[in-house]
Design an enzyme around this catalytic site. Structure first.
Site: not given
Ligand SMILES: [Zn+2]
Length: 281
Positions: A2-3, A102, A121
């Protein structure tokens, strides 16, 4: 990863359900993410009120009534899910939401919202730091200006890259030059500004660090592509690609009057997309 626009979109979802709300319960389903959670993490959050959820670069910052700030980073694959408990505020009711694989952290807020952090992750970050000393936090201390703030301009950009022989694209990914810009929006901004990603970063500044016209063009282009992306993200969940060059290898350049084709090259291990015809320098 993500930016800035994606993180800003998350901030705009979290702020309404967390601002002015207390942490009723903090459920940690593991010891940490990329790093262990801070000491006494749940205890330092429980009972505290969130004053507001802010953003700095790619970090979400929840300003707490305790004088600490909760820092959150999405990492590679992190996301927040918001659900409403059946009885808002009633601490003994379980969340209506089912725990999914998760789901590492859940905040049950006094607003009735459950805020769950899911991260397959586990490159995400959650940390606590004194609000008065955020600049000393290792993640925030060296970070460059916010691109959408008045502090970021052609002059600021030129100063930051003066003398740098690295490529212009690589310079934009350096969080010390500008906060929150990543691989996608670096390519997008360079195309809008008509600048080659391969030229040396220092070429947009004079030897004394003054901005050349290209620095002003690039700073303005960064603001434009980020604002457009934030507006798109906030408009709805549709992830339709409206990128100018990103992920468009082999397609015709979208610039009016340009007959070039979008190319993909690798710079510092990352893909760069650009038009060889209209991004000469
Ligand atoms: Zn072109």
């Amino acid at each position: 990863m993500p930016e800035l626009p994606e993180v800003e979109a998350v901030r705009r979802r979290l702020n309404p359900v967390m601002r002015d709300a207390r942490f009723d319960q903090v459920i940690l389903r593991r010891e940490g993410l990329r790093r262990p959670f801070p000491h006494d993490f749940a205890r330092r959050l429980r009972g505290r009120t969130v004053r507001s959820v802010n953003r700095r670069g790619k970090y979400l910052l929840a300003d707490l009534s305790s004088g600490e700030t909760l820092l959150m980073h999405l990492g590679m694959s992190g996301s927040f899910r918001i659900s409403q408990r059946r009885n808002g505020g009633a601490a003994r009711r379980r969340t209506a939401d089912v725990v999914r694989p998760h789901d590492h952290v859940t905040f049950e807020m006094s607003s009735g919202a459950s805020v769950t952090f899911n991260d397959p992750r586990r490159f995400g970050v959650m940390d606590l730091a004194p609000s008065s000393d955020l600049g000393k936090h290792p993640a925030l201390g060296a970070i460059g200006p916010e691109p959408l703030s008045p502090a970021f301009s052609g002059a600021a950009l030129a100063r930051a890259v003066a003398g740098k022989r690295t490529s212009l694209k690589a310079a934009l990914l350096d969080q010390r030059v500008v906060a929150g810009v990543g691989n996608i929006y670096a390519s997008e901004a360079l195309h809008l500004a008509g600048l080659s990603p391969r030229q040396q970063a220092r070429s947009i500044a004079t030897p004394s660090g003054e901005p050349r016209p290209s620095a002003n063009r690039l700073a303005a282009a960064i603001k434009t592509v980020l604002r457009e992306a934030i507006d798109r993200r906030s408009a709805g969940p549709y992830r339709e690609s409206r990128f100018r060059v990103y992920d468009r290898e082999g397609q015709l350049c979208a610039r009016t009057g340009c007959r070039g084709t979008i190319r993909r090259i690798t710079q510092t291990g990352r893909s760069t997309f650009y038009c060889g015809a209209c991004q000469k320098r």
